[in-house]
Design an enzyme around this catalytic site. Structure first.
Site, PDB file in Angstrom:
ATOM      1  N   GLY A 111      41.618 -21.557 -21.513  1.00  0.00           N
ATOM      2  CA  GLY A 111      42.838 -21.127 -22.204  1.00  0.00           C
ATOM      3  C   GLY A 111      42.535 -20.843 -23.653  1.00  0.00           C
ATOM      4  N   GLY A 113      41.945 -21.808 -26.656  1.00  0.00           N
ATOM      5  CA  GLY A 113      41.645 -23.076 -27.310  1.00  0.00           C
ATOM      6  C   GLY A 113      41.656 -22.971 -28.819  1.00  0.00           C
ATOM      7  N   ARG A 114      41.509 -21.763 -29.297  1.00  0.00           N
ATOM      8  CA  ARG A 114      41.554 -21.580 -30.756  1.00  0.00           C
ATOM      9  C   ARG A 114      42.110 -20.208 -31.101  1.00  0.00           C
ATOM     10  NH1 ARG A 114      35.463 -20.427 -32.565  1.00  0.00           N
ATOM     11  NH2 ARG A 114      34.742 -19.490 -30.635  1.00  0.00           N
ATOM     12  N   ASP A 145      37.643 -28.147 -31.820  1.00  0.00           N
ATOM     13  CA  ASP A 145      38.458 -28.303 -33.032  1.00  0.00           C
ATOM     14  C   ASP A 145      39.425 -27.152 -33.308  1.00  0.00           C
ATOM     15  OD1 ASP A 145      36.698 -26.318 -33.716  1.00  0.00           O
ATOM     16  OD2 ASP A 145      35.548 -27.543 -35.139  1.00  0.00           O
ATOM     17  N   GLY A 146      39.417 -26.127 -32.460  1.00  0.00           N
ATOM     18  CA  GLY A 146      40.350 -25.023 -32.676  1.00  0.00           C
ATOM     19  C   GLY A 146      39.977 -24.119 -33.842  1.00  0.00           C
ATOM     20  N   ARG A 196      43.059 -10.527 -34.640  1.00  0.00           N
ATOM     21  CA  ARG A 196      42.540  -9.440 -33.821  1.00  0.00           C
ATOM     22  C   ARG A 196      43.682  -8.826 -33.033  1.00  0.00           C
ATOM     23  NH1 ARG A 196      38.732 -12.569 -29.348  1.00  0.00           N
ATOM     24  NH2 ARG A 196      40.374 -13.851 -28.444  1.00  0.00           N
ATOM     25  N   ARG A 203      43.124 -11.604 -19.440  1.00  0.00           N
ATOM     26  CA  ARG A 203      41.730 -11.519 -18.976  1.00  0.00           C
ATOM     27  C   ARG A 203      41.667 -11.645 -17.463  1.00  0.00           C
ATOM     28  NH1 ARG A 203      39.371 -14.478 -23.473  1.00  0.00           N
ATOM     29  NH2 ARG A 203      40.906 -14.209 -25.119  1.00  0.00           N
ATOM     30  N   ASP A 272      36.398 -15.182 -18.133  1.00  0.00           N
ATOM     31  CA  ASP A 272      37.426 -15.426 -19.156  1.00  0.00           C
ATOM     32  C   ASP A 272      37.204 -14.530 -20.372  1.00  0.00           C
ATOM     33  OD1 ASP A 272      35.196 -17.390 -19.059  1.00  0.00           O
ATOM     34  OD2 ASP A 272      35.888 -17.905 -21.061  1.00  0.00           O
ATOM     35  N   ASP A 282      35.851 -10.750 -26.958  1.00  0.00           N
ATOM     36  CA  ASP A 282      35.174 -11.999 -27.296  1.00  0.00           C
ATOM     37  C   ASP A 282      33.724 -11.781 -27.689  1.00  0.00           C
ATOM     38  OD1 ASP A 282      37.468 -13.396 -27.032  1.00  0.00           O
ATOM     39  OD2 ASP A 282      36.758 -14.761 -25.486  1.00  0.00           O
TER      40      ASP A 282
HETATM   41  P1  AMP Z   1      34.109 -18.723 -25.469  1.00  0.00           P
HETATM   42  O1  AMP Z   1      32.765 -19.135 -24.988  1.00  0.00           O
HETATM   43  O2  AMP Z   1      34.194 -18.495 -26.950  1.00  0.00           O
HETATM   44  O3  AMP Z   1      34.673 -17.589 -24.701  1.00  0.00           O
HETATM   45  O4  AMP Z   1      35.075 -19.988 -25.223  1.00  0.00           O
HETATM   46  C1  AMP Z   1      35.299 -20.563 -23.973  1.00  0.00           C
HETATM   47  C2  AMP Z   1      36.526 -21.430 -24.035  1.00  0.00           C
HETATM   48  O5  AMP Z   1      36.369 -22.467 -24.991  1.00  0.00           O
HETATM   49  C3  AMP Z   1      37.790 -20.686 -24.410  1.00  0.00           C
HETATM   50  O6  AMP Z   1      38.850 -21.171 -23.652  1.00  0.00           O
HETATM   51  C4  AMP Z   1      37.952 -21.008 -25.880  1.00  0.00           C
HETATM   52  O7  AMP Z   1      39.298 -20.960 -26.281  1.00  0.00           O
HETATM   53  C5  AMP Z   1      37.398 -22.410 -25.971  1.00  0.00           C
HETATM   54  N1  AMP Z   1      36.820 -22.694 -27.286  1.00  0.00           N
HETATM   55  C6  AMP Z   1      35.669 -22.211 -27.798  1.00  0.00           C
HETATM   56  N2  AMP Z   1      35.460 -22.675 -29.028  1.00  0.00           N
HETATM   57  C7  AMP Z   1      36.508 -23.481 -29.330  1.00  0.00           C
HETATM   58  C8  AMP Z   1      36.887 -24.264 -30.460  1.00  0.00           C
HETATM   59  N3  AMP Z   1      36.132 -24.330 -31.556  1.00  0.00           N
HETATM   60  N4  AMP Z   1      38.039 -24.943 -30.385  1.00  0.00           N
HETATM   61  C9  AMP Z   1      38.806 -24.914 -29.294  1.00  0.00           C
HETATM   62  N5  AMP Z   1      38.504 -24.213 -28.194  1.00  0.00           N
HETATM   63  C10 AMP Z   1      37.377 -23.501 -28.203  1.00  0.00           C
HETATM   64 MG    MG Z   2      36.171 -16.460 -24.728  1.00  0.00          MG
END
Ligand code: AMP
Ligand code: MG
Length: 501
Positions: A111, A113-114, A145-146, A196, A203, A272, A282
């Site tokens: 989801g 997450g940030r 940490d978002g 963005r 997705r 995702d 992404d």
């Molecule tokens: P990504 O590899 O960037 O596509 O991230 C995979 C998942 O991890 C997604 O659901 C992101 O929202 C979550 N995520 C990545 N980095 C962070 C972060 N620093 N804080 C919170 N959620 C994160």
């Molecule tokens: Mg992502």
């Protein structure tokens, strides 16, 4: 209304007193159609701003898409918005739920997450969702940490705009900010945010989460939402779902062809991170191919090379299979199979068409694919820079020969190439001009992005802005930034990019 019966003179006068183009921040009208899908799809979440933020970079073209008046970016209110410190009237910020296959394995619920969706603005070309990235934790942050850091935010900001100007479908970047808040990654870095934009950030994984939870009503609701808003050509009735899936497969295949042609390696092609609109989405540990290496792995966490450059077309198809499974409550097995069977053809024909324009070959020839393959083999064996070779080929036969080599194999290839060009009705000037319009002088090389990052990390954002100006016009010459068109200097060789961002 000046249009009726207006003469050139009256039009001129009317324009002279016309109000400023575009809307102020407060005049933007926000809709929140994704938020309106309801509780199963998102949670309400206000961003947590980063203290002491400054505006690092701004994309005027992205701002024009939402009709923002030029100059609005200079207001402190704009920086506050980008930094997650303020909202505009009418925004209903939410974080969306999705799942995903990560490195081939079902990862369950993920989801935003940030990322927090702020709302959508209807511009002249349709709706644009504004999403803040790095605006603090949400219900989907898990243990993270978002936040996002300056390094990764500059990379996403510049790459989104670079890809757009290279002609590759992508999410866009409106602006980014950087603050003082320390954020722990492999080292302590500083927090940054960006806004963005995309028509929708839905997705593949947005469908998968509901499918694997057997929430088939939600799969249908989401499919209807996406079709009504973004694939209206799929029509009504039950057949709309098969048409929709077919269209997503085709867009994905075409996107993979564009990545291969421009030499873009995404690095984390998890479902995702795959846009339902066929946009590049992404930007993490991506890279543009420099010395041509078909199996380039730009993400140093990708130990098996699942997302190596030359596997991207196959993984694109794999992801479409995953989406087909996620839509299987709406589609028959036959419908899924028929759509997936189109992938290969669309990929191949798009890639070949792109190669022909890169080569400057006007018509379709039986042997053009083989000639291109032979070239790829030579570029790889000789470790020649992908972007620079194509640009040299566009500029002069001598320059390209000097790059490829003066030996027998090279001579043979140029002879084959000359045969491909025979029969081109254009004169050489016309052909070269057309080639320069498709073979960029500049892509966003990792080492150049690294220079901009280092400068911003020490408080000088001028390099990011200068680099943005170059990637906004990647087919032009920028003599003052000739160095940025060159392969990595020795101190940057072997620069690897981590997933952590
Ligand atoms: P990504 O590899 O960037 O596509 O991230 C995979 C998942 O991890 C997604 O659901 C992101 O929202 C979550 N995520 C990545 N980095 C962070 C972060 N620093 N804080 C919170 N959620 C994160
Ligand atoms: Mg992502």
């Amino acid at each position: 209304m000046w249009r009726n019966g207006a003469t050139a003179g009256t039009v001129g006068r009317t324009m002279a007193i016309a109000p400023p183009r575009g809307k102020t921040l407060e005049e933007l009208r926000f809709a929140n159609s994704f938020a309106a899908l309801g509780d199963g799809f998102r949670e309400h979440r206000t961003p947590t701003g980063i203290p002491g933020a400054r505006l690092v970079a701004f994309s005027p073209e992205a701002a024009a898409l939402i009709g923002l008046r030029p100059g609005e970016e200079r207001r402190p209110e704009f920086t506050a918005l980008v930094a997650g410190d303020a909202l505009l009237p009418g925004m209903d910020p939410v974080a969306g739920i999705y799942g995903g296959h990560q490195f081939g394995v079902w990862a369950g619920q993920l989801g935003d997450g940030r990322a927090i969706l702020l709302g959508e603005v209807h511009g002249a070309d349709g709706p644009w969702e504004l999403q803040i990235k790095g605006g603090g934790i949400t219900a989907f942050s898990r243990f993270a940490d978002g936040r996002a850091v300056v390094r990764s935010t500059i990379r996403e900001f510049l790459a989104s705009e670079a890809m757009h100007h290279l002609g590759v479908p992508t999410t866009r970047a409106l602006a980014m900010s950087a603050g003082d808040e320390p954020v722990l990654r492999e080292r302590v870095e500083r927090a940054a945010t960006m806004i963005r934009m995309a028509p929708t950030f839905v997705r593949f994984g947005s469908f998968e989460i509901f499918h694997y939870r057997k929430q088939h009503a939600e799969v249908r609701t989401l499919a209807d939402y996406v079709i009504d808003g973004f694939y209206p050509e799929c029509g009504a009735g039950e057949e709309r779902y098969a048409r929709f899936f077919g269209a997503v497969v085709e867009r994905t295949a075409a996107l993979m062809a564009q990545w291969q042609a421009v030499g873009f390696a995404h690095g984390v092609m998890n479902t995702d991170n795959f846009s339902i609109l066929g946009l590049t989405l992404d930007y993490g540990p991506y890279g543009f191919v420099e010395a041509y290496e078909s199996g380039l792995i730009c993400n140093h966490s990708d130990e098996s090379g699942r997302y190596a450059f030359d596997r991207q077309p196959t993984i694109g198809l794999w992801n479409c299979y995953a989406l087909g499974e996620a839509l299987s409550s709406l589609l028959s097995t036959d419908e899924i199979g028929t759509a997936l069977a189109r992938y290969q053809d669309v990929y191949r024909s798009t890639f070949l068409a792109l190669l022909r324009t890169k080569l400057g070959v006007a018509g379709v020839r039986d042997d053009d694919a083989d000639t291109a393959l032979e070239l790829f083999r030579m570029l790889e064996a000789r470790r020649i820079d992908w972007t620079n070779f194509w640009r040299a080929l566009s500029n002069s036969a001598d320059g390209a020969r000097a790059l490829l080599g003066e030996d027998e194999a090279s001579r043979a290839w140029f002879e084959r190439y000359a045969a491909l060009l025979a029969g081109d009705p254009r004169n050489e000037d016309e052909r070269r001009t057309a080639m320069r319009a498709v073979n960029p002088k500049y892509v966003l090389r990792n080492w150049v992005a690294q220079e901009a990052i280092a400068a911003s990390e020490s408080g000088d954002d001028s390099v990011v802005q200068a680099l943005l100006d170059v990637v906004r016009a990647p087919f032009d010459e920028h003599p003052e930034h000739e160095a940025w068109a060159q392969p990595a200097p020795p101190q940057y060789r072997g620069l690897s990019v981590s997933c952590s961002s």
